[in-house]
Design a protein around this motif. Structure first.
Motif, PDB file in Angstrom:
ATOM      1  N   ASP A  56       4.903   4.755  31.652  1.00  0.00           N
ATOM      2  CA  ASP A  56       5.424   5.665  32.677  1.00  0.00           C
ATOM      3  C   ASP A  56       6.332   6.757  32.122  1.00  0.00           C
ATOM      4  OD1 ASP A  56       4.070   4.182  34.611  1.00  0.00           O
ATOM      5  OD2 ASP A  56       5.755   2.795  34.845  1.00  0.00           O
ATOM      6  N   ALA A  57       6.023   7.250  30.946  1.00  0.00           N
ATOM      7  CA  ALA A  57       6.761   8.413  30.431  1.00  0.00           C
ATOM      8  C   ALA A  57       6.467   9.618  31.332  1.00  0.00           C
ATOM      9  CB  ALA A  57       6.336   8.710  28.993  1.00  0.00           C
ATOM     10  N   PRO A  58       7.441  10.542  31.476  1.00  0.00           N
ATOM     11  CA  PRO A  58       7.251  11.675  32.392  1.00  0.00           C
ATOM     12  C   PRO A  58       6.167  12.637  31.926  1.00  0.00           C
ATOM     13  CG  PRO A  58       9.275  11.915  31.127  1.00  0.00           C
ATOM     14  CD  PRO A  58       8.748  10.555  30.817  1.00  0.00           C
ATOM     15  N   ASN A  59       5.620  13.346  32.901  1.00  0.00           N
ATOM     16  CA  ASN A  59       4.614  14.367  32.615  1.00  0.00           C
ATOM     17  C   ASN A  59       5.336  15.661  32.250  1.00  0.00           C
ATOM     18  OD1 ASN A  59       2.647  16.677  34.006  1.00  0.00           O
ATOM     19  ND2 ASN A  59       1.595  15.096  32.868  1.00  0.00           N
ATOM     20  N   LYS A  60       5.400  15.961  30.961  1.00  0.00           N
ATOM     21  CA  LYS A  60       6.083  17.164  30.489  1.00  0.00           C
ATOM     22  C   LYS A  60       5.459  17.556  29.163  1.00  0.00           C
ATOM     23  CE  LYS A  60       9.612  14.439  28.142  1.00  0.00           C
ATOM     24  NZ  LYS A  60      11.014  14.060  27.996  1.00  0.00           N
ATOM     25  N   THR A  61       5.452  18.842  28.884  1.00  0.00           N
ATOM     26  CA  THR A  61       4.854  19.300  27.635  1.00  0.00           C
ATOM     27  C   THR A  61       5.909  19.776  26.645  1.00  0.00           C
ATOM     28  OG1 THR A  61       4.551  21.514  28.524  1.00  0.00           O
ATOM     29  CG2 THR A  61       2.710  19.994  28.746  1.00  0.00           C
ATOM     30  N   ARG A 111       8.996  11.395  24.541  1.00  0.00           N
ATOM     31  CA  ARG A 111       7.913  10.590  25.123  1.00  0.00           C
ATOM     32  C   ARG A 111       7.321  11.407  26.257  1.00  0.00           C
ATOM     33  NH1 ARG A 111       8.582   5.059  23.971  1.00  0.00           N
ATOM     34  NH2 ARG A 111      10.549   4.609  22.901  1.00  0.00           N
ATOM     35  N   ALA A 112       6.011  11.362  26.433  1.00  0.00           N
ATOM     36  CA  ALA A 112       5.390  12.106  27.526  1.00  0.00           C
ATOM     37  C   ALA A 112       4.037  11.509  27.875  1.00  0.00           C
ATOM     38  CB  ALA A 112       5.208  13.578  27.144  1.00  0.00           C
ATOM     39  N   ALA A 120     -10.299  20.114  28.927  1.00  0.00           N
ATOM     40  CA  ALA A 120     -10.050  18.870  28.175  1.00  0.00           C
ATOM     41  C   ALA A 120      -8.993  19.059  27.095  1.00  0.00           C
ATOM     42  CB  ALA A 120     -11.343  18.298  27.597  1.00  0.00           C
ATOM     43  N   SER A 121      -8.138  20.057  27.249  1.00  0.00           N
ATOM     44  CA  SER A 121      -7.108  20.326  26.249  1.00  0.00           C
ATOM     45  C   SER A 121      -5.775  19.693  26.652  1.00  0.00           C
ATOM     46  CB  SER A 121      -6.890  21.835  26.106  1.00  0.00           C
ATOM     47  OG  SER A 121      -8.054  22.444  25.625  1.00  0.00           O
ATOM     48  N   TYR A 122      -5.027  19.285  25.656  1.00  0.00           N
ATOM     49  CA  TYR A 122      -3.654  18.839  25.865  1.00  0.00           C
ATOM     50  C   TYR A 122      -2.787  19.551  24.831  1.00  0.00           C
ATOM     51  CZ  TYR A 122      -3.677  16.179  21.563  1.00  0.00           C
ATOM     52  OH  TYR A 122      -3.728  15.852  20.233  1.00  0.00           O
TER      53      TYR A 122
END
Ligand SMILES: [Fe+2]
Length: 209
Positions: A56-61, A111-112, A120-122
């Motif tokens: 459950d790490a946060p959604n952040k780039t 962590r993310a 399909a890119s991250y």
């Protein structure tokens, strides 16, 4: 049309037409195309999950905060299957030590949870992870999931790691946890002298269930 939208057949025909792919005269074009379309991508090598994963790490780039010590690094890639099909929506969880080799065990620094976009890119911005006792090389941990595909745990390593002394081909086995040379990725320095940072590409290839 962006290159993401080209089918493998389109790409073959375009490359052949432009001369960037040559087919030997003895090989009929239809046969060459069939071989090309059956081309398979090698699944990304597995590596240990290690003891520091937190769900459950946060959604952040942006993992790097202003003022954080360490060489800034941008890491990006695509998530594919072994046939080269894009896997948008794939979940890419990443975690790493900070510049000094410390993991955040109380919170979620470095962590993310990333979701691969429509192409399909991250990507994420971070700092080059530090070395820490018990591990030889700098690394970023990955846990990747996509529907109907095998879960992948792996680690990304950096060809510039001092441990390799500039020669990862011969020295990657100095870290006994690097099971595959392919996990050691080239590092490109980009930007202007006032804002230089490293850039690393790491494609992920998943096997179907
Ligand atoms: Fe680690």
């Amino acid at each position: 049309m962006g290159h993401e939208q080209l089918t493998r057949r389109d790409l073959f025909l375009k490359c052949a037409a432009l001369g960037s792919l040559a087919v030997m005269p003895r090989l009929p074009l239809a046969h060459a195309l069939m071989l090309w379309e059956e081309q398979r991508f090698k699944p990304t090598a597995w590596d240990e999950i290690g003891p520091f994963y937190k769900r459950d790490a946060p959604n952040k780039t942006r993992l790097r905060s202003p003022g954080d010590a360490g060489l800034p690094v941008s890491i990006s890639g695509k998530v594919l299957d072994v046939n080269g099909n894009l896997l948008p929506g794939a979940k890419v969880e990443i975690w790493q030590a900070n510049h000094l080799g410390h993991y955040d065990l109380e919170g979620y620094r470095y962590r993310a949870t990333l979701i691969a976009d429509d192409h399909a890119s991250y990507s994420f911005d971070s700092v080059m992870p530090g070395h820490y006792p018990g591990r030889v090389c700098q690394h970023v941990h990955y846990l990747v999931n996509a529907p109907a595909h095998k879960t992948l745990t792996t680690q990304l390593y950096f060809a510039t790691d001092p441990v390799f002394e500039g020669d990862p081909d011969n020295n990657y086995t100095r870290d006994p946890l690097i099971y595959s040379r392919e996990l050691v990725r080239p590092v490109t320095l980009v930007g202007d002298p006032k804002d230089i940072h490293a850039s690393v590409n790491f494609e992920i290839v998943l096997e179907r269930l």
